[in-house]
Write an enzyme that holds these catalytic residues in place. Structure first.
Site, mmCIF file in Angstrom:
data_model
loop_
_atom_site.group_PDB
_atom_site.id
_atom_site.type_symbol
_atom_site.label_atom_id
_atom_site.label_comp_id
_atom_site.label_asym_id
_atom_site.label_seq_id
_atom_site.Cartn_x
_atom_site.Cartn_y
_atom_site.Cartn_z
ATOM 1 N N TRP A 13 0.894 -1.155 0.000
ATOM 2 C CA TRP A 13 0.000 0.000 0.000
ATOM 3 C C TRP A 13 0.931 1.203 0.000
ATOM 4 O O TRP A 13 1.639 1.464 0.970
ATOM 5 C CB TRP A 13 -0.873 -0.017 1.250
ATOM 6 N N GLY A 69 5.632 0.206 6.679
ATOM 7 C CA GLY A 69 5.833 1.343 7.576
ATOM 8 C C GLY A 69 6.469 2.508 6.836
ATOM 9 O O GLY A 69 6.431 2.568 5.601
ATOM 10 N N GLU A 107 -22.566 4.850 9.259
ATOM 11 C CA GLU A 107 -21.928 3.585 8.866
ATOM 12 C C GLU A 107 -22.441 3.116 7.503
ATOM 13 O O GLU A 107 -21.671 2.647 6.657
ATOM 14 C CB GLU A 107 -22.184 2.535 9.967
#
Ligand code: M6R
Length: 609
Positions: A74, A99, A482
């Site tokens: 990602w 990270g 939601e």
């Protein structure tokens, strides 16, 4: 974000790595890559896009080697491309990373001065080059890694192999998750449990500041200074089948259908019918703890934040404790009024969300006790917490959270009842009735799942709309939020959730025949006010999709389309109402042909801030 897989053993690594990455793809899917080591040489294959692209690339290649590492990315630094895909390498080392290396610009400058060339735009590439630099200065692989760890700043899960010392994987963790999988004559390392389930259920969960040196028959764990640290292996109870689609078209659909079972697992052993007994089994609250709570602060992100908003209604309504709800990403950047009489409740499916972790650190610093609601056993958030309520929903693979949400709600409802009981804010009968209602919830959800048929009919009519408005009041307002989040994240339709009473204060201007309005109108003390909202939308030519109690003719007459749920009381209403909204989002997204389980730009767990 980003999935990491490593293997060392006596089987060919490439297939095992690709299979592991498939199960981690929910963590990121901008690009993928693997590296295997054979006869002193590292073979590397990487590709932009999803894993299928990489599989096409490696098909027919003879990628030999019984040790290797893999990655599904990602993107943070550098666009998704073949060059920026991991693993990144130097002459003798390849590395995968999850990270952000914060001081990479400075390190990059130093390495360029030392004669190294960068081939990617990533922060990660500094790591293999730094290790290479130390190998050239005659350090062993292990020493070179430890020295590199003392030079980098930021968050990382790193997994590395080197042709200078074949047969050894080195892994290091600081803030991003990593788990060692313990096999027979083989060992593994991965970002998350589902990648390991086909091979082993015995794992050692790495803590921040751990370095693991993993070979075919051993693993040792030490700190960044090289001192050995003990880490007890854990046995995982999730099965491999739980992490598979089992005939459903998408994980999301499977997970929607799993909700009755998941809720049974959340409830298991915690409530007793008849005597209203309530246990928070992973949690020991003393009388003093309970009496000490002056205020509760609930903090979470995304869908988990919506669970927190519902919990405010329950905790304030039943246990009469004042509640604040905050987004984790906001909490830590203001000066929150938190102290040792505040119970800080964090909610997270993954237990790895960076903002939530940072908020917990902040709350701890201010003296609060931490209570966590979490699905993934042994993840970072429970490890930082004083009290943990595991939801036991099983692995949730679809990026859009469904069963994790309803089980979080169940956990929070139990917490509210527990506090109400211990603080005597409800009488025995009221406690018994609420316990009875919660125990009956799996069956109610089972019946609600049947509303999928209604949702399908609605979809046919509205799936091409470009904007949706969701309205709810009271504890149904967070459910409107939601529902809107579910729709936007998987169908890419713009959707907004609003409190019904706010419609007149702005959003009413948007209403026309092109914007369907989803209205939560299944009951509750404000139902008559919702009916007024329906009238107002209708008067302006809007199309209404109402979630209503079965057989409610008044709502039916006012609506363009309806989705029915069984008749339920206010306590569990939000948990039941969300189910048709999950279906609605799913059906619309599927009809629009989006990638439901891996929607664009998203990742399942957000481990960067
Ligand atoms: O793992 P967490 O519950 O901490 O994750 C929080 C959010 O990232 C998550 O709920 C996200 O909003 C989901 N994609 C929503 O479906």
């Amino acid at each position: 974000m980003c999935g990491i897989m490593g293997y060392v053993g006596n089987r060919q690594a490439a297939g095992i790595l690709i299979d592991g990455l498939r199960r981690l793809e929910y963590r990121g899917y901008d690009s993928t890559g693997i590296a295997v080591l054979h006869d002193g040489a590292i073979a590397l294959e990487r590709s932009k896009g999803k894993l299928a692209e990489l599989e096409r690339k490696v098909a027919g290649q003879d990628l030999r080697g019984t040790i290797g590492i893999g990655h599904t990315r990602w993107a943070t630094h550098g666009k998704p491309s073949d060059e920026n895909a991991h693993p990144h390498g130097s002459e003798h080392v390849v590395v995968v990373h999850n990270g952000i290396i914060e001081n990479y610009m400075e390190l990059r400058g130093k390495l360029i001065e030392a004669g190294f060339t960068f081939r990617s735009e990533t922060d990660t590439e500094t790591i293999p080059l730094l290790i290479e630099y130390h190998l050239r200065n005659r350090l062993s692989f292990e020493e070179a890694v430890l020295t590199t760890l003392s030079e980098i700043e930021g968050t990382f899960a790193l997994v590395m192999i080197s042709s200078a010392e074949p047969g050894k994987i080195i892994a290091a963790k600081n803030a991003s998750p990593l788990i060692v999988g313990i096999g027979k004559n083989e060992n593994f390392v991965a970002s998350d449990i589902p990648a390991l389930l086909s091979h082993t259920r015995d794992v050692a969960i790495l803590e921040d500041g751990d370095v693991a040196v993993i070979t075919q028959n051993s693993f040792k764990i030490m700190d960044f200074s090289g001192k050995t640290v003990p880490r007890k292996p854990t046995h995982i109870t999730w099965s491999r089948v739980m992490a598979e689609k089992e005939g459903f078209k998408h994980f999301m659909l499977k997970e929607i259908h799993e909700q009755p079972r998941a809720i049974i697992d959340t409830l298991r052993g915690r409530l007793t019918e008849g005597n209203g007994h309530i246990v928070l089994d992973e949690t020991e609250f003393t009388d003093a703890d309970v009496a000490n709570v002056e205020r509760i602060v609930l903090v979470a992100c995304g869908t988990s934040y919506h669970a927190a908003l519902v919990a405010k209604f329950w905790i304030e309504g039943l246990a009469r404790i004042p509640v604040e709800v905050d987004l984790a990403s906001e909490f830590r950047y203001r000066r929150p009024c938190v102290h040792d009489r505040v119970l800080f409740v964090s909610i997270s499916q993954s237990g790895e969300t960076a903002d939530t972790l940072a908020a917990i650190d902040e709350a701890k610093k201010l003296g609060a006790k931490i209570f966590s609601v979490c699905n993934v056993v042994g993840s970072s958030i429970p490890r930082k917490s004083d009290h943990v309520f595991y939801t036991h929903a099983g692995p949730e693979i679809g990026v859009a959270s469904t069963k994790a949400f309803t089980t979080q709600l169940v956990a929070l409802a139990i917490l509210a009842l527990y506090l109400a009981k211990r603080r005597n804010t409800l009488d025995r009968k009221e406690i018994r009735d609420h316990v009875h209602t919660l125990l009956g919830l799996p069956l109610v959800i089972e019946q609600t799942l049947k509303s999928s048929e209604d949702a399908l009919r609605v979809t046919d009519r509205f799936f091409e709309a470009e904007h949706f408005l969701y309205l709810g009041r009271g504890s149904s307002y967070p459910i409107a939020l939601e529902g809107a989040l579910k729709l936007k994240e998987i169908s890419y339709i713009h959707a907004e959730g609003y409190a019904g009473g706010e419609m007149k204060h702005g959003p009413i201007a948007l209403i026309d025949e092109h914007m369907p309005v989803v209205v939560l109108a299944s009951g509750g003390p404000t139902l008559s006010k919702m009916v007024s909202n329906l009238e107002e939308v209708r008067a302006r030519g809007g199309n209404i999709i109402a979630v209503m109690t079965e057989g409610d003719e008044r709502i039916q007459k006012l609506s363009t389309a309806t989705i029915s749920i069984p008749k339920v009381g206010d306590f569990i209403r939000p948990i039941v109402e969300v189910v048709p909204l999950q279906f609605l989002a799913y059906q619309i997204a599927d009809k629009r042909g989006t990638d439901v389980d891996q929607p664009r730009n998203l990742a399942k767990s957000v481990t960067v801030e």
